[in-house]
Design a protein around this motif. Structure first.
Motif, PDB file in Angstrom:
ATOM      1  N   LEU A 152       4.299   6.768  -3.077  1.00 63.60           N
ATOM      2  CA  LEU A 152       3.213   7.639  -3.495  1.00 63.60           C
ATOM      3  C   LEU A 152       2.100   6.728  -4.257  1.00 63.60           C
ATOM      4  O   LEU A 152       0.879   7.196  -4.253  1.00 63.60           O
ATOM      5  N   GLY A 153       2.270   5.351  -4.347  1.00 65.98           N
ATOM      6  CA  GLY A 153       1.401   4.661  -5.215  1.00 65.98           C
ATOM      7  C   GLY A 153       1.431   5.010  -6.765  1.00 65.98           C
ATOM      8  O   GLY A 153       0.198   4.975  -7.207  1.00 65.98           O
ATOM      9  N   HIS A 154       2.486   5.569  -7.158  1.00 66.40           N
ATOM     10  CA  HIS A 154       2.547   5.899  -8.472  1.00 66.40           C
ATOM     11  C   HIS A 154       2.162   4.933  -9.443  1.00 66.40           C
ATOM     12  O   HIS A 154       2.767   4.078  -9.706  1.00 66.40           O
ATOM     13  N   ARG A 155       0.992   5.227 -10.223  1.00 69.02           N
ATOM     14  CA  ARG A 155       0.607   4.276 -11.379  1.00 69.02           C
ATOM     15  C   ARG A 155       0.150   2.875 -10.939  1.00 69.02           C
ATOM     16  O   ARG A 155       0.413   2.018 -11.728  1.00 69.02           O
TER      17      ARG A 155
ATOM     18  N   SER B  90       0.843  -1.111  -0.054  1.00 64.19           N
ATOM     19  CA  SER B  90      -0.022  -0.015   0.093  1.00 64.19           C
ATOM     20  C   SER B  90       0.920   1.256  -0.172  1.00 64.19           C
ATOM     21  O   SER B  90       2.054   0.873   0.229  1.00 64.19           O
ATOM     22  N   PRO B  91       0.288   2.342  -0.256  1.00 60.34           N
ATOM     23  CA  PRO B  91       1.160   3.671  -0.358  1.00 60.34           C
ATOM     24  C   PRO B  91       1.900   3.777   0.940  1.00 60.34           C
ATOM     25  O   PRO B  91       1.634   3.915   1.977  1.00 60.34           O
ATOM     26  N   GLY B  92       3.295   3.617   1.014  1.00 59.18           N
ATOM     27  CA  GLY B  92       4.136   3.884   2.079  1.00 59.18           C
ATOM     28  C   GLY B  92       4.540   2.812   2.710  1.00 59.18           C
ATOM     29  O   GLY B  92       5.212   2.826   4.033  1.00 59.18           O
ATOM     30  N   HIS B  93       4.095   1.334   2.335  1.00 60.17           N
ATOM     31  CA  HIS B  93       4.606   0.163   3.032  1.00 60.17           C
ATOM     32  C   HIS B  93       4.914  -0.771   2.011  1.00 60.17           C
ATOM     33  O   HIS B  93       4.643  -0.843   0.767  1.00 60.17           O
TER      34      HIS B  93
ATOM     35  N   GLN C  49      -6.130  -2.670  -7.070  1.00 66.38           N
ATOM     36  CA  GLN C  49      -6.271  -3.959  -7.088  1.00 66.38           C
ATOM     37  C   GLN C  49      -4.913  -4.637  -7.507  1.00 66.38           C
ATOM     38  O   GLN C  49      -4.744  -5.794  -7.847  1.00 66.38           O
ATOM     39  N   ASP C  50      -3.954  -3.790  -7.622  1.00 64.05           N
ATOM     40  CA  ASP C  50      -2.439  -4.177  -8.307  1.00 64.05           C
ATOM     41  C   ASP C  50      -1.715  -4.786  -7.181  1.00 64.05           C
ATOM     42  O   ASP C  50      -0.741  -5.348  -7.519  1.00 64.05           O
ATOM     43  N   TYR C  51      -1.994  -4.355  -5.879  1.00 65.60           N
ATOM     44  CA  TYR C  51      -1.348  -4.771  -4.841  1.00 65.60           C
ATOM     45  C   TYR C  51      -1.338  -6.144  -4.618  1.00 65.60           C
ATOM     46  O   TYR C  51      -2.294  -6.718  -4.741  1.00 65.60           O
TER      47      TYR C  51
END
Length: 389
Positions: free
Chosen positions: A53-56, A14-17, A60-62
């Motif tokens: 940042l979860g850029h692009r 997830s963003p930041g992890h 559902q991609d994680y």
């Protein structure tokens, strides 16, 4: 095809992890593919954009495995490949789907993104050095020689040159004395750009960087070096373009940083009448460097007209190195043939390595250290390389 076995990978969840996950180990590669045991993977600033940042990345991609470059040993070869064998040392650009990324113990890759490491590259540290090459080399080569970007003629020293272009659709070749500016030449992409231009025969290669990189860039082939923070940067560059001639502006620029402030500086040295070509390594960042702070990020894939500082008529060309795979010639030759040839003949050399090995803890801790170095702009002129195995 996957086996019942699994192996470790480092992925953002997830963003930041990010964390260590177990993923299926492929049993056999499909035709046209190879199975690689990854021993070293390099990290780039894009890894921080993806993790922080979860850029692009869509929800559902994680989880998304990190790493865009890897080096290791061929474990299996798929049908239809006759120029690689089990045991070969290779490096590869590893982009696209999560399962093809570099920060894992085993990965399957198509032949087109894999380069054999020649025996002439010293065995000691060869794999870690080779892991620095693919993405930046691809980006520099494409930006300079692809007709989609600056479009210089392909060098005569490469094997399997492309078929001749239709003269009616191509621009005349610039003289080898043509001044070319590499902005951010201390970056790993900038270093490859200088080496490629120098080997091609260009003699007026201008490079901006921190002064600490100047001696090394001169050794790679730069003819003039400039402190990118100098308040007289534009005047210093223009003084050297053609001091005794009438043409006092640059026609060709490669921006290896591509931030708002770098665009403003470049705009001061390109042709005021238009007609210059400026290749921009995407994405375009706010501020003055590649670092992006969480909560203040703005990464642009195109330059909005209202924020375009260039003179009217300047061609600004957004470079995406991974698009080399869409060019039939580059897909068949750039990594399979051209890169091994350049390494074997000493035409280019790998980037300097900032190695994160067992002394930095577990694999997960090594990746965390790499992300910290990159997001805080604590590495310059080197490539962060993580030991996997």
């Amino acid at each position: 095809m996957s086996s019942d076995k699994t192996h470790a990978a480092i992925a953002t969840t997830s963003p930041g992890h990010f964390t260590t996950i177990q993923v299926p180990t492929p049993a056999t590669p499909d035709p046209g593919q190879v199975l690689i045991k990854v021993e070293y993977a390099s990290m780039i600033i894009l890894d921080t954009y993806i993790n922080d940042l979860g850029h692009r990345v869509q929800p559902q991609d994680y989880p998304v495995i990190l790493g865009f470059n890897g080096a290791g040993t061929i474990m299996q070869v798929g049908e239809g490949i006759d120029d690689l064998k089990v045991g070969d040392r290779v490096t590869a650009v590893m982009f696209g789907k999560s399962e093809r990324k570099a920060m894992q113990e085993y990965v399957v890759q198509p032949r087109s993104v894999v380069a054999k490491i020649p025996s002439s590259l010293p065995l000691s540290a060869a794999l870690s050095a080779a892991a620095t090459i693919p993405d930046n080399f691809i980006t520099a080569f494409s930006a300079l020689f692809s007709p989609s970007y600056l479009g210089f003629p392909y060098p005569s020293f490469i094997p399997s040159p492309p078929p001749p272009s239709d003269p009616s659709t191509t621009s005349p070749s610039p003289p080898l004395t043509t001044p070319i500016l590499i902005y951010g030449a201390g970056t790993t992409t900038g270093q490859y750009a200088i080496q490629l231009l120098h080997a091609t025969g260009y003699t007026s290669i201008f490079a901006t960087s921190s002064p600490k990189h100047h001696p090394y860039l001169l050794s790679l082939g730069a003819s003039h070096v400039f402190d990118y923070r100098s308040p007289t940067l534009a005047a210093d560059i223009l003084l050297q373009v053609t001091p005794k001639g009438s043409e006092r502006r640059l026609k060709y620029v490669l921006d290896c940083v591509t931030a708002e402030a770098t665009l403003e500086r470049i705009a001061q040295v390109v042709d005021e009448e238009g007609g210059s070509k400026v290749a921009l390594l995407l994405p375009i960042k706010k501020g003055d460097n590649v670092r992006v702070e969480k909560g203040k990020e703005e990464l642009m894939s195109e330059l909005p007209e209202e924020r375009n500082p260039f003179p009217k008529g300047t061609k600004h060309l957004g470079v995406r190195g991974i698009l080399f795979a869409e060019d039939p010639y580059l897909r068949a030759n750039l990594l399979p043939k051209i890169l091994p040839h350049l390494l074997d003949h000493g035409i280019i050399q790998p980037n300097k390595v900032r190695l994160l090995d067992e002394s930095f803890g577990t694999l997960e801790e090594r990746v965390g250290k790499g992300l910290e170095l990159l997001r805080n702009n604590l590495v310059s002129g080197e490539k962060v390389v993580v030991k996997i195995q």
